[in-house]
Design a protein around this motif. Structure first.
Motif, PDB file in Angstrom:
ATOM      1  N   ILE A 258      -0.867  -3.642  16.997  1.00 48.01           N
ATOM      2  CA  ILE A 258      -0.190  -2.396  16.662  1.00 48.01           C
ATOM      3  C   ILE A 258      -0.360  -2.145  15.170  1.00 48.01           C
ATOM      4  O   ILE A 258      -0.114  -3.029  14.343  1.00 48.01           O
ATOM      5  N   LEU A 259      -0.760  -0.930  14.821  1.00 51.27           N
ATOM      6  CA  LEU A 259      -0.918  -0.517  13.434  1.00 51.27           C
ATOM      7  C   LEU A 259       0.133   0.537  13.125  1.00 51.27           C
ATOM      8  O   LEU A 259       0.218   1.558  13.820  1.00 51.27           O
ATOM      9  N   THR A 260       0.938   0.305  12.091  1.00 49.45           N
ATOM     10  CA  THR A 260       2.062   1.181  11.777  1.00 49.45           C
ATOM     11  C   THR A 260       1.750   2.057  10.571  1.00 49.45           C
ATOM     12  O   THR A 260       1.557   1.542   9.468  1.00 49.45           O
ATOM     13  N   PHE A 261       1.714   3.362  10.805  1.00 53.22           N
ATOM     14  CA  PHE A 261       1.541   4.332   9.738  1.00 53.22           C
ATOM     15  C   PHE A 261       2.757   5.250   9.721  1.00 53.22           C
ATOM     16  O   PHE A 261       3.286   5.597  10.778  1.00 53.22           O
ATOM     17  N   ASN A 262       3.187   5.662   8.530  1.00 50.77           N
ATOM     18  CA  ASN A 262       4.401   6.463   8.395  1.00 50.77           C
ATOM     19  C   ASN A 262       4.135   7.769   7.652  1.00 50.77           C
ATOM     20  O   ASN A 262       3.243   7.830   6.800  1.00 50.77           O
ATOM     21  N   PRO A 263       4.911   8.800   7.940  1.00 50.30           N
ATOM     22  CA  PRO A 263       4.719  10.081   7.251  1.00 50.30           C
ATOM     23  C   PRO A 263       5.139  10.058   5.785  1.00 50.30           C
ATOM     24  O   PRO A 263       4.696  10.898   5.005  1.00 50.30           O
ATOM     25  N   GLU A 264       5.997   9.094   5.421  1.00 53.43           N
ATOM     26  CA  GLU A 264       6.443   8.975   4.039  1.00 53.43           C
ATOM     27  C   GLU A 264       6.071   7.591   3.499  1.00 53.43           C
ATOM     28  O   GLU A 264       6.106   6.608   4.239  1.00 53.43           O
ATOM     29  N   PRO A 265       5.726   7.495   2.209  1.00 47.45           N
ATOM     30  CA  PRO A 265       5.416   6.179   1.639  1.00 47.45           C
ATOM     31  C   PRO A 265       6.667   5.324   1.495  1.00 47.45           C
ATOM     32  O   PRO A 265       7.782   5.838   1.389  1.00 47.45           O
ATOM     33  N   GLY A 266       6.484   4.003   1.534  1.00 49.44           N
ATOM     34  CA  GLY A 266       7.582   3.084   1.271  1.00 49.44           C
ATOM     35  C   GLY A 266       8.502   2.813   2.444  1.00 49.44           C
ATOM     36  O   GLY A 266       9.527   2.146   2.280  1.00 49.44           O
ATOM     37  N   GLU A 267       8.188   3.300   3.637  1.00 48.05           N
ATOM     38  CA  GLU A 267       9.085   3.100   4.773  1.00 48.05           C
ATOM     39  C   GLU A 267       8.993   1.677   5.309  1.00 48.05           C
ATOM     40  O   GLU A 267       7.933   1.056   5.304  1.00 48.05           O
ATOM     41  N   ARG A 268      10.126   1.170   5.792  1.00 48.83           N
ATOM     42  CA  ARG A 268      10.183  -0.153   6.409  1.00 48.83           C
ATOM     43  C   ARG A 268      11.330  -0.179   7.397  1.00 48.83           C
ATOM     44  O   ARG A 268      12.202   0.674   7.385  1.00 48.83           O
ATOM     45  N   LEU A 269      11.328  -1.157   8.277  1.00 49.28           N
ATOM     46  CA  LEU A 269      12.374  -1.262   9.285  1.00 49.28           C
ATOM     47  C   LEU A 269      13.675  -1.727   8.664  1.00 49.28           C
ATOM     48  O   LEU A 269      13.681  -2.443   7.656  1.00 49.28           O
ATOM     49  N   GLY A 270      14.788  -1.363   9.295  1.00 48.68           N
ATOM     50  CA  GLY A 270      16.083  -1.900   8.919  1.00 48.68           C
ATOM     51  C   GLY A 270      16.206  -3.344   9.370  1.00 48.68           C
ATOM     52  O   GLY A 270      15.448  -3.826  10.224  1.00 48.68           O
ATOM     53  N   GLU A 271      17.173  -4.054   8.832  1.00 46.15           N
ATOM     54  CA  GLU A 271      17.340  -5.475   9.151  1.00 46.15           C
ATOM     55  C   GLU A 271      17.647  -5.692  10.626  1.00 46.15           C
ATOM     56  O   GLU A 271      17.155  -6.649  11.229  1.00 46.15           O
ATOM     57  N   TYR A 272      18.445  -4.793  11.217  1.00 45.49           N
ATOM     58  CA  TYR A 272      18.777  -4.939  12.643  1.00 45.49           C
ATOM     59  C   TYR A 272      17.503  -4.894  13.491  1.00 45.49           C
ATOM     60  O   TYR A 272      17.296  -5.717  14.376  1.00 45.49           O
ATOM     61  N   THR A 273      16.651  -3.904  13.198  1.00 44.18           N
ATOM     62  CA  THR A 273      15.436  -3.737  13.990  1.00 44.18           C
ATOM     63  C   THR A 273      14.462  -4.889  13.763  1.00 44.18           C
ATOM     64  O   THR A 273      13.791  -5.339  14.693  1.00 44.18           O
ATOM     65  N   GLN A 274      14.374  -5.376  12.526  1.00 44.09           N
ATOM     66  CA  GLN A 274      13.537  -6.547  12.263  1.00 44.09           C
ATOM     67  C   GLN A 274      14.007  -7.742  13.090  1.00 44.09           C
ATOM     68  O   GLN A 274      13.195  -8.450  13.699  1.00 44.09           O
ATOM     69  N   MET A 275      15.319  -7.966  13.119  1.00 44.42           N
ATOM     70  CA  MET A 275      15.848  -9.097  13.887  1.00 44.42           C
ATOM     71  C   MET A 275      15.594  -8.904  15.377  1.00 44.42           C
ATOM     72  O   MET A 275      15.240  -9.859  16.078  1.00 44.42           O
ATOM     73  N   LYS A 276      15.749  -7.689  15.850  1.00 45.61           N
ATOM     74  CA  LYS A 276      15.613  -7.414  17.288  1.00 45.61           C
ATOM     75  C   LYS A 276      14.185  -7.612  17.785  1.00 45.61           C
ATOM     76  O   LYS A 276      13.958  -8.181  18.836  1.00 45.61           O
ATOM     77  N   PHE A 277      13.209  -7.171  16.972  1.00 43.55           N
ATOM     78  CA  PHE A 277      11.837  -7.173  17.436  1.00 43.55           C
ATOM     79  C   PHE A 277      10.964  -8.278  16.838  1.00 43.55           C
ATOM     80  O   PHE A 277       9.883  -8.563  17.345  1.00 43.55           O
ATOM     81  N   PHE A 278      11.435  -8.883  15.736  1.00 46.97           N
ATOM     82  CA  PHE A 278      10.647  -9.940  15.090  1.00 46.97           C
ATOM     83  C   PHE A 278      11.404 -11.246  14.888  1.00 46.97           C
ATOM     84  O   PHE A 278      10.838 -12.238  14.445  1.00 46.97           O
TER      85      PHE A 278
END
Length: 282
Positions: A258-278
């Motif tokens: 999976i390659l993640t591209f975002n419409p705005e620079p500097g975007e990253r996941l929140g801590e909850y989502t990081q814990m849930k998926f990683f």
């Protein structure tokens, strides 16, 4: 990058062949809801990526998750609006996201919103900056091409050190069931299809139908597609608007990136989502 098949001149989109490629992508997107680029990677590049990933997977356990959720990938079972974020207020990673198990009642095919998933993930920092996949992701023409193919404005690399790009590994019985993504689009690179099962099934523009229905049968949704998957294929799709899944793997191992591209620079996941998926915070 010398990884992409010469038939896809993504570094020269303003040329005649590049414009023809974008026209083909737009035609597929309009008619099918997804873009399938067969043999996007050169065969030797695909083989090299698989060898690198196999070597990393032997040394690094990654994160194996089995969790419950619903087809909308939110915490409660109410049906969200199209703009609904992930459970922590941020978008879920633009993946072929989590698995769902649709339970069908004998009487009315009622959808049960308690669902589950399982897969193994190798995160970006586990792949390392020197990997072929990391090289492809960071190659500037890649982000430009994805944005142009999906009719989007300029896209940027993710600033997330673990979720910017990653690998999903599905063993036998793993699956990603019917679901809608919370992200607007997804970029999936097939590196190794399963010997049996592990099919990508996609019901284009089905969100409004599912939202309005008290019950439905996914197999009967209009335009349901099951494209053939081969190593080296690239898929671009709008998963927030279209119900889709990866069917259970019956034999062999399925690997995709999976390659993640975002419409705005500097975007990253929140801590909850990081814990849930990683399974960890960055």
């Amino acid at each position: 990058a010398g990884l992409v098949n010469a038939r896809y001149p993504i570094a020269s989109l303003r040329g005649r062949i590049g414009r023809a490629l974008l026209d083909e992508c737009h035609q597929q997107l309009d008619s099918k809801g997804f873009v399938a680029l067969k043999s996007f990677l050169k065969p030797e590049a695909t083989m090299n990526m698989i060898e690198e990933i196999s070597s990393i997977a032997e040394k690094c356990p990654g994160f194996y998750s089995t969790e419950a959720h619903n087809i909308y990938l939110v915490e409660d079972s109410s049906r969200p609006t199209d703009a609904s974020p992930g459970a922590d207020g941020s978008s879920c990673p633009p993946t072929e996201a989590r698995s769902t198990t649709m339970r069908v009642s004998p009487r009315d095919l009622e959808v049960c919103f308690e669902v589950k998933s399982s897969k193994r993930v190798l995160a970006a920092d586990e792949l390392g900056p020197g990997s072929s996949l990391s090289e492809l992701y960071a190659w500037p023409p890649m982000a430009e091409f994805v944005g142009a193919a999906l009719k989007l404005d300029k896209l940027h690399l993710s600033a997330d050190p673990i979720a910017s790009h990653y690998v999903n590994i599905f063993e036998e019985n793993d699956q990603l069931g019917w679901h809608f993504d919370n992200s607007a689009f997804s970029v999936s690179l097939i590196l190794a299809p399963a010997e049996s099962g592990g099919y990508f099934e996609f019901a284009p523009h089905s969100r409004s139908i599912v939202d309005a229905a008290d019950n439905f049968e996914p197999a009967l949704l209009p335009g349901l597609a099951r494209p053939r998957l081969d190593a080296g294929d690239l898929y671009l799709f709008q998963g927030r608007d279209s119900l889709h899944r990866v069917s259970p793997v019956l034999r062999g191992r399925r690997v995709n990136a999976i390659l993640t591209f975002n419409p705005e620079p500097g975007e990253r996941l929140g801590e909850y989502t990081q814990m849930k998926f990683f399974g960890r915070k960055s």
